[in-house]
Design a protein around this motif. Structure first.
Motif, short mmCIF file in Angstrom:
data_model
loop_
_atom_site.label_atom_id
_atom_site.label_comp_id
_atom_site.label_asym_id
_atom_site.label_seq_id
_atom_site.Cartn_x
_atom_site.Cartn_y
_atom_site.Cartn_z
N LEU A 107 -0.39 10.11 9.33
CA LEU A 107 0.59 9.29 8.63
C LEU A 107 1.99 9.48 9.22
O LEU A 107 2.76 8.52 9.35
CB LEU A 107 0.58 9.61 7.15
N LYS A 111 4.29 6.49 10.81
CA LYS A 111 5.66 6.25 10.34
C LYS A 111 6.66 6.39 11.47
O LYS A 111 7.55 5.54 11.64
CB LYS A 111 6.01 7.24 9.22
N VAL A 118 -1.80 1.20 6.67
CA VAL A 118 -2.98 2.00 6.98
C VAL A 118 -4.18 1.31 6.37
O VAL A 118 -4.16 0.92 5.20
CB VAL A 118 -2.85 3.42 6.38
N TRP A 159 -4.11 10.13 0.00
CA TRP A 159 -3.72 9.18 1.04
C TRP A 159 -2.74 8.14 0.50
O TRP A 159 -1.78 7.76 1.19
CB TRP A 159 -4.96 8.49 1.62
N GLU A 162 0.76 9.88 -0.03
CA GLU A 162 1.42 10.25 1.22
C GLU A 162 1.78 9.02 2.06
O GLU A 162 2.78 9.01 2.77
CB GLU A 162 0.53 11.21 2.02
N SER A 163 0.97 7.96 1.97
CA SER A 163 1.29 6.72 2.68
C SER A 163 2.53 6.09 2.08
O SER A 163 3.47 5.70 2.81
CB SER A 163 0.11 5.74 2.61
N HIS A 164 2.58 5.96 0.77
CA HIS A 164 3.71 5.32 0.12
C HIS A 164 5.00 6.10 0.32
O HIS A 164 6.08 5.51 0.42
CB HIS A 164 3.41 5.12 -1.36
N ARG A 166 5.91 7.38 2.90
CA ARG A 166 6.37 7.05 4.25
C ARG A 166 6.60 5.55 4.45
O ARG A 166 6.78 5.10 5.58
CB ARG A 166 5.35 7.58 5.26
N LEU A 168 4.42 3.18 4.01
CA LEU A 168 3.22 2.56 4.57
C LEU A 168 2.36 1.97 3.46
O LEU A 168 2.12 2.63 2.44
CB LEU A 168 2.38 3.58 5.33
N GLU A 169 1.90 0.74 3.63
CA GLU A 169 0.90 0.20 2.72
C GLU A 169 -0.42 0.94 2.93
O GLU A 169 -0.74 1.37 4.05
CB GLU A 169 0.67 -1.28 2.98
N LEU A 170 -1.21 1.06 1.86
CA LEU A 170 -2.53 1.68 1.95
C LEU A 170 -3.58 0.64 1.54
O LEU A 170 -3.64 0.22 0.38
CB LEU A 170 -2.61 2.91 1.05
#
Length: 534
Positions: A107, A111, A118, A159, A162-164, A166, A168-170
């Motif tokens: 991740l 980023k 992701v 996941w 930690e994605s959000h 940064r 990042l969409e999951l």
């Protein structure tokens, strides 16, 4: 990574902050003690600042209207496969801490290289890389189907969080019909191939497959999808290209669905066997699309079909036909708008004879009659060219020319970004030089965001801009605008960033103004607040 404490200070509409900007944390959290613990599905909002009286700043009254630049938009995703431990976890005997460390590393890499999504495989074969009461824990997670991680934790929840953090969409990636993978260990009593053996068939390559025609298959997978959408704060549900299996999976023999086919005929069915199979999948795709949006309207539904619909479409295209082999009428799904995004797997080089990248992408775009997103899948791992980074860069540039303001792509897979040492530098120094928001999805209705309040505090050589999530809506990111010598610059910030120190002078230029916008999880922007800096 490190966590700096944010202290925003508010009183009667006047704001000041005396702390530095917050960045994400990769601190490992204690796992819940039991498998029955339900994950927290709400959007995590930063804590609001403490009210303390700051010095009054006349700059807070310098609000004005202006013209802000448009922020770059492009979907930039990567597939992360769990099946056969292709990407994550790298082995099925890692400790929980090792699993988390691998996830954090991936991740952070995405980023830092300006990706924004992701596509994470959580159901490779009727199993779960998340807490489920419907299907068993995955063999690829713990080395034993049905065995929970120890100490117990919820990988999907980890996941997502930690994605959000940064920005990042999951997207959760599910294989709808595969019931057991040949690399998935022995079939045991926990496996769905055992529990639902009456609607599962065994193929000659050792895999087990749900019968797509059986209503119980469709009901079971539907329940799995709805359960995930209901309980988890995901951004999208994603299906890959496996519908009826590829012919090689059964060594060229026809799919063994005589029982359901004969039942269809006994009930007066009139379709040919091929059309009947396609009709089964068509109804299922439409059903899932509608059910996802009925549960949470903002959750997108995407499919990444095989890159060729039929040979000859467009003229000159040769190769396998998903229409005739997988009984997947992907063209129909796109024509009907039963997807929010469509990622045909265009895994061939630009100059490939019979499978030209540009010709196929142009054809899929012409079939996008409902104006959904079409974002090609790129074979970043093993495309057969001399200079793979240059090829992928060129495919991105071609996609941008074809797709215009709705550009995007998904890389198969995340390993392709790291196996070749030149891949990430080529992307980061080229097409991914700037961060980008995901394109909007205007056919999905969303509650409008309220305009954020912006506060400016003079700190000598810098000003500190601050804002808040309070009473704005479902914020996912921020856009910060800074104007030097009359020229606006933009910066995309994650949700937990609630302040920013901005130098008054940069490269000999003077800071004139600051503006802020909120962005929701569908990429929609709020109105802005702009303030002049004296």
């Amino acid at each position: 990574m490190r966590m700096n404490i944010i202290k925003l200070i508010i009183l009667t509409g006047v704001f000041a902050s005396y702390s530095s900007c917050s960045v994400q944390s990769n601190t490992v959290k204690t796992a819940p003690p039991k498998n029955t613990t339900k994950p927290n599905t709400s959007v995590t909002q930063p804590k609001e600042p403490v009210a303390v009286k700051p010095p009054v700043s006349p700059q807070n009254e310098e609000n004005f209207r202006t013209t802000l630049p448009e922020v770059k938009r492009e979907f930039r995703g990567a597939w992360i496969a769990s099946v056969a431990n292709i990407n994550w976890p790298s082995r099925n005997n890692l400790t929980v801490d090792q699993q988390k460390a691998e996830a954090i590393s991936m991740l952070d890499m995405l980023k830092d290289n300006n990706f924004n999504a992701v596509i994470f495989q959580i159901r490779p074969s009727a199993d779960a890389l998340y807490t489920s009461s419907i299907e068993p824990w995955s063999y690829f997670l713990t080395g034993q189907t049905g065995t929970a991680p120890y100490p117990n934790y919820d990988p999907l929840q980890f996941w997502i969080e930690e994605s959000h953090k940064r920005g990042l969409e999951l997207h959760v990636w599910l294989n709808p019909y595969r019931a057991h993978h040949s690399n998935g260990g022995t079939v045991n009593g926990h496996s769905m191939a055992s529990k639902l053996s009456d609607i599962v068939v065994k193929l000659k390559n050792g895999m087990y497959w749900f019968d797509p025609a059986n209503p119980r298959t469709q009901g079971h997978v539907s329940n799995v999808v709805k359960d995930i959408v209901k309980r988890y704060d995901i951004d999208a549900v994603h299906f890959d290209d496996y519908f009826y299996p590829y012919a090689t999976y059964n060594r060229g023999a026809d799919f063994p669905d005589n029982a359901s086919w004969n039942e269809y005929l006994r009930n007066g069915g009139t379709l040919s066997r091929a059309d009947w199979r396609r009709d089964n999948v068509n109804k299922f795709v439409e059903r899932i699309y509608k059910e996802v949006h009925a549960e949470k309207n903002y959750v997108k539904f995407g499919i990444s079909p095989f890159g060729i619909w039929k040979p000859g479409y467009p003229a000159g295209i040769v190769g396998s036909s998903q229409y005739d082999e997988l009984y997947a009428d992907a063209k129909l799904w796109l024509n009907k708008g039963w997807v929010d995004y469509f990622s045909p797997q265009l895994y061939w080089p630009i100059d490939a004879k019979g499978q030209g990248f540009e010709a196929l992408l142009n054809w899929w775009k012409t079939e996008n009659t409902m104006n959904r997103h079409v974002w090609p899948g790129l074979n970043t791992v093993e495309i057969k060219v001399a200079d793979r980074p240059a090829e992928i860069k060129n495919q991105i540039e071609i996609s941008r020319q074809i797709l215009k303001n709705d550009a995007g792509e998904i890389h198969w897979s995340i390993a392709g970004l790291t196996k070749n040492p030149n891949m990430l530098p080529t992307l980061k120094n080229g097409p991914y030089k700037e961060k980008a928001l995901v394109p909007k999805s205007p056919w999905i209705k969303a509650a409008p965001l309220q305009t954020p309040t912006l506060f400016i505090t003079d700190n000598g050589n810098a000003v500190q801009a601050g804002w808040s999530t309070k009473n704005i809506g479902d914020v996912f990111q921020w856009i910060l605008f800074t104007q030097y010598n009359g020229v606006w610059e933009t910066e995309i910030l994650t949700l937990d960033n609630l302040s920013k120190d901005i130098p008054k002078h940069k490269n000999g230029q003077k800071l004139n103004a600051v503006a802020i916008k909120a962005v929701d999880r569908l990429g929609n922007e709020s109105d802005y607040t702009a303030r002049k800096v004296k």
